[in-house]
Design a protein around this motif. Structure first.
Motif, PDB file in Angstrom:
ATOM      1  N   ASP A   9       4.538 -38.284 -40.099  1.00 13.26           N
ATOM      2  CA  ASP A   9       4.702 -39.726 -40.317  1.00 13.26           C
ATOM      3  C   ASP A   9       5.656 -40.381 -39.334  1.00 13.26           C
ATOM      4  O   ASP A   9       5.327 -41.377 -38.706  1.00 13.26           O
ATOM      5  CB  ASP A   9       5.167 -40.016 -41.752  1.00 13.26           C
ATOM      6  N   ASP A  10       6.874 -39.854 -39.207  1.00 16.96           N
ATOM      7  CA  ASP A  10       7.872 -40.514 -38.367  1.00 16.96           C
ATOM      8  C   ASP A  10       8.446 -39.631 -37.259  1.00 16.96           C
ATOM      9  O   ASP A  10       9.415 -39.987 -36.617  1.00 16.96           O
ATOM     10  CB  ASP A  10       9.005 -41.086 -39.223  1.00 16.96           C
ATOM     11  N   TYR A  11       7.855 -38.462 -37.038  1.00 15.04           N
ATOM     12  CA  TYR A  11       8.310 -37.592 -35.954  1.00 15.04           C
ATOM     13  C   TYR A  11       7.163 -36.701 -35.491  1.00 15.04           C
ATOM     14  O   TYR A  11       6.116 -36.615 -36.120  1.00 15.04           O
ATOM     15  CB  TYR A  11       9.513 -36.747 -36.394  1.00 15.04           C
ATOM     16  N   VAL A  12       7.403 -36.042 -34.360  1.00 14.20           N
ATOM     17  CA  VAL A  12       6.425 -35.132 -33.772  1.00 14.20           C
ATOM     18  C   VAL A  12       7.132 -33.796 -33.536  1.00 14.20           C
ATOM     19  O   VAL A  12       8.296 -33.762 -33.138  1.00 14.20           O
ATOM     20  CB  VAL A  12       5.895 -35.688 -32.423  1.00 14.20           C
ATOM     21  N   VAL A  13       6.435 -32.694 -33.776  1.00 16.07           N
ATOM     22  CA  VAL A  13       6.977 -31.368 -33.501  1.00 16.07           C
ATOM     23  C   VAL A  13       6.204 -30.794 -32.322  1.00 16.07           C
ATOM     24  O   VAL A  13       4.988 -30.637 -32.377  1.00 16.07           O
ATOM     25  CB  VAL A  13       6.856 -30.429 -34.715  1.00 16.07           C
ATOM     26  N   MET A  14       6.925 -30.518 -31.230  1.00 16.88           N
ATOM     27  CA  MET A  14       6.331 -29.877 -30.068  1.00 16.88           C
ATOM     28  C   MET A  14       6.568 -28.374 -30.211  1.00 16.88           C
ATOM     29  O   MET A  14       7.686 -27.933 -30.468  1.00 16.88           O
ATOM     30  CB  MET A  14       6.979 -30.396 -28.785  1.00 16.88           C
ATOM     31  N   HIS A  15       5.500 -27.587 -30.048  1.00 11.21           N
ATOM     32  CA  HIS A  15       5.585 -26.136 -30.197  1.00 11.21           C
ATOM     33  C   HIS A  15       5.779 -25.505 -28.822  1.00 11.21           C
ATOM     34  O   HIS A  15       5.008 -25.763 -27.901  1.00 11.21           O
ATOM     35  CB  HIS A  15       4.324 -25.603 -30.864  1.00 11.21           C
ATOM     36  N   ILE A  16       6.829 -24.703 -28.700  1.00 14.27           N
ATOM     37  CA  ILE A  16       7.171 -24.071 -27.427  1.00 14.27           C
ATOM     38  C   ILE A  16       7.110 -22.563 -27.600  1.00 14.27           C
ATOM     39  O   ILE A  16       7.806 -21.998 -28.451  1.00 14.27           O
ATOM     40  CB  ILE A  16       8.580 -24.491 -26.964  1.00 14.27           C
ATOM     41  N   LYS A  17       6.277 -21.920 -26.799  1.00 17.34           N
ATOM     42  CA  LYS A  17       6.152 -20.472 -26.848  1.00 17.34           C
ATOM     43  C   LYS A  17       7.015 -19.874 -25.742  1.00 17.34           C
ATOM     44  O   LYS A  17       6.830 -20.175 -24.568  1.00 17.34           O
ATOM     45  CB  LYS A  17       4.698 -20.047 -26.657  1.00 17.34           C
ATOM     46  N   ARG A  18       7.981 -19.034 -26.143  1.00 20.19           N
ATOM     47  CA  ARG A  18       8.860 -18.381 -25.175  1.00 20.19           C
ATOM     48  C   ARG A  18       8.139 -17.199 -24.523  1.00 20.19           C
ATOM     49  O   ARG A  18       7.105 -16.740 -25.011  1.00 20.19           O
ATOM     50  CB  ARG A  18      10.133 -17.910 -25.875  1.00 20.19           C
ATOM     51  N   ARG A  19       8.686 -16.708 -23.426  1.00 18.87           N
ATOM     52  CA  ARG A  19       8.082 -15.585 -22.709  1.00 18.87           C
ATOM     53  C   ARG A  19       7.953 -14.329 -23.566  1.00 18.87           C
ATOM     54  O   ARG A  19       7.044 -13.534 -23.381  1.00 18.87           O
ATOM     55  CB  ARG A  19       8.895 -15.257 -21.460  1.00 18.87           C
ATOM     56  N   ASN A  20       8.864 -14.162 -24.518  1.00 23.81           N
ATOM     57  CA  ASN A  20       8.806 -12.973 -25.376  1.00 23.81           C
ATOM     58  C   ASN A  20       7.850 -13.161 -26.555  1.00 23.81           C
ATOM     59  O   ASN A  20       7.742 -12.301 -27.414  1.00 23.81           O
ATOM     60  CB  ASN A  20      10.202 -12.581 -25.868  1.00 23.81           C
ATOM     61  N   GLY A  21       7.190 -14.314 -26.633  1.00 24.99           N
ATOM     62  CA  GLY A  21       6.194 -14.564 -27.665  1.00 24.99           C
ATOM     63  C   GLY A  21       6.698 -15.323 -28.880  1.00 24.99           C
ATOM     64  O   GLY A  21       5.895 -15.784 -29.691  1.00 24.99           O
ATOM     65  N   THR A  22       8.024 -15.471 -29.035  1.00 25.45           N
ATOM     66  CA  THR A  22       8.525 -16.217 -30.184  1.00 25.45           C
ATOM     67  C   THR A  22       8.237 -17.705 -30.003  1.00 25.45           C
ATOM     68  O   THR A  22       8.125 -18.204 -28.881  1.00 25.45           O
ATOM     69  CB  THR A  22      10.041 -16.016 -30.391  1.00 25.45           C
ATOM     70  N   LEU A  23       8.100 -18.388 -31.128  1.00 19.12           N
ATOM     71  CA  LEU A  23       7.803 -19.814 -31.097  1.00 19.12           C
ATOM     72  C   LEU A  23       9.030 -20.624 -31.492  1.00 19.12           C
ATOM     73  O   LEU A  23       9.739 -20.272 -32.432  1.00 19.12           O
ATOM     74  CB  LEU A  23       6.652 -20.145 -32.051  1.00 19.12           C
ATOM     75  N   LEU A  24       9.264 -21.715 -30.766  1.00 21.40           N
ATOM     76  CA  LEU A  24      10.330 -22.658 -31.085  1.00 21.40           C
ATOM     77  C   LEU A  24       9.700 -24.003 -31.389  1.00 21.40           C
ATOM     78  O   LEU A  24       8.598 -24.303 -30.925  1.00 21.40           O
ATOM     79  CB  LEU A  24      11.297 -22.802 -29.909  1.00 21.40           C
ATOM     80  N   GLU A  25      10.404 -24.821 -32.139  1.00 22.77           N
ATOM     81  CA  GLU A  25       9.939 -26.172 -32.439  1.00 22.77           C
ATOM     82  C   GLU A  25      10.938 -27.174 -31.890  1.00 22.77           C
ATOM     83  O   GLU A  25      12.141 -27.017 -32.062  1.00 22.77           O
ATOM     84  CB  GLU A  25       9.792 -26.373 -33.949  1.00 22.77           C
ATOM     85  N   CYS A  26      10.424 -28.197 -31.241  1.00 20.46           N
ATOM     86  CA  CYS A  26      11.253 -29.280 -30.727  1.00 20.46           C
ATOM     87  C   CYS A  26      10.856 -30.548 -31.471  1.00 20.46           C
ATOM     88  O   CYS A  26       9.697 -30.973 -31.412  1.00 20.46           O
ATOM     89  CB  CYS A  26      11.016 -29.438 -29.223  1.00 20.46           C
ATOM     90  N   TYR A  27      11.788 -31.143 -32.189  1.00 20.52           N
ATOM     91  CA  TYR A  27      11.518 -32.335 -32.982  1.00 20.52           C
ATOM     92  C   TYR A  27      11.759 -33.582 -32.133  1.00 20.52           C
ATOM     93  O   TYR A  27      12.805 -33.709 -31.505  1.00 20.52           O
ATOM     94  CB  TYR A  27      12.400 -32.359 -34.231  1.00 20.52           C
ATOM     95  N   ILE A  28      10.783 -34.479 -32.126  1.00 14.62           N
ATOM     96  CA  ILE A  28      10.827 -35.671 -31.286  1.00 14.62           C
ATOM     97  C   ILE A  28      10.555 -36.896 -32.153  1.00 14.62           C
ATOM     98  O   ILE A  28       9.612 -36.897 -32.951  1.00 14.62           O
ATOM     99  CB  ILE A  28       9.745 -35.587 -30.180  1.00 14.62           C
ATOM    100  N   ASP A  29      11.367 -37.947 -31.981  1.00 15.42           N
ATOM    101  CA  ASP A  29      11.087 -39.213 -32.657  1.00 15.42           C
ATOM    102  C   ASP A  29       9.764 -39.769 -32.154  1.00 15.42           C
ATOM    103  O   ASP A  29       9.432 -39.630 -30.973  1.00 15.42           O
ATOM    104  CB  ASP A  29      12.180 -40.242 -32.366  1.00 15.42           C
ATOM    105  N   LYS A  30       9.016 -40.409 -33.040  1.00 11.79           N
ATOM    106  CA  LYS A  30       7.716 -40.946 -32.628  1.00 11.79           C
ATOM    107  C   LYS A  30       7.840 -41.935 -31.479  1.00 11.79           C
ATOM    108  O   LYS A  30       6.982 -41.984 -30.604  1.00 11.79           O
ATOM    109  CB  LYS A  30       7.002 -41.606 -33.807  1.00 11.79           C
ATOM    110  N   GLU A  31       8.909 -42.716 -31.445  1.00 12.94           N
ATOM    111  CA  GLU A  31       9.063 -43.705 -30.371  1.00 12.94           C
ATOM    112  C   GLU A  31       9.325 -43.043 -29.018  1.00 12.94           C
ATOM    113  O   GLU A  31       9.074 -43.631 -27.974  1.00 12.94           O
ATOM    114  CB  GLU A  31      10.132 -44.753 -30.674  1.00 12.94           C
ATOM    115  N   ASP A  32       9.805 -41.801 -29.000  1.00 16.20           N
ATOM    116  CA  ASP A  32      10.032 -41.071 -27.752  1.00 16.20           C
ATOM    117  C   ASP A  32       8.837 -40.204 -27.356  1.00 16.20           C
ATOM    118  O   ASP A  32       8.777 -39.704 -26.243  1.00 16.20           O
ATOM    119  CB  ASP A  32      11.265 -40.166 -27.867  1.00 16.20           C
ATOM    120  N   TYR A  33       7.899 -40.036 -28.255  1.00 12.02           N
ATOM    121  CA  TYR A  33       6.794 -39.119 -28.007  1.00 12.02           C
ATOM    122  C   TYR A  33       5.960 -39.504 -26.788  1.00 12.02           C
ATOM    123  O   TYR A  33       5.591 -38.652 -25.982  1.00 12.02           O
ATOM    124  CB  TYR A  33       5.895 -39.005 -29.237  1.00 12.02           C
ATOM    125  N   GLU A  34       5.674 -40.792 -26.609  1.00 11.94           N
ATOM    126  CA  GLU A  34       4.848 -41.215 -25.480  1.00 11.94           C
ATOM    127  C   GLU A  34       5.504 -40.828 -24.146  1.00 11.94           C
ATOM    128  O   GLU A  34       4.849 -40.352 -23.230  1.00 11.94           O
ATOM    129  CB  GLU A  34       4.594 -42.716 -25.525  1.00 11.94           C
TER     130      GLU A  34
END
Length: 77
Positions: A9-34
């Protein structure tokens, strides 16, 4: 942006896969997403010991300077 993401609704989660295969999440405000999504390359992560956590980063190739490749890093907002 070449990363996968999930829009809420009010944010976006960008999924980042590290070289070792683990996943990280980066939370972004919707107004910054573009702005973040307009970057044509893949976002990654870098460890910051001072805060004991990861930053989302993207590297931009700026060309050759004095015979060496020149890069700059962009940190997520």
């Amino acid at each position: 942006m070449k990363n996968e993401y999930t829009i809420y609704d009010d944010y976006v989660v960008m999924h980042i896969k590290r070289r070792n295969g683990t996943l990280l999440e980066c939370y972004i405000d919707k107004e910054d997403y573009e702005k973040v999504s307009s970057f044509p390359f893949k976002w990654g992560s870098t460890w910051r010991p001072k805060i004991q956590n990861y930053y989302c980063v993207a590297t931009i190739y700026l060309g050759m300077v004095d015979g060496k490749p020149k890069n700059d890093r962009i940190y997520s907002p």
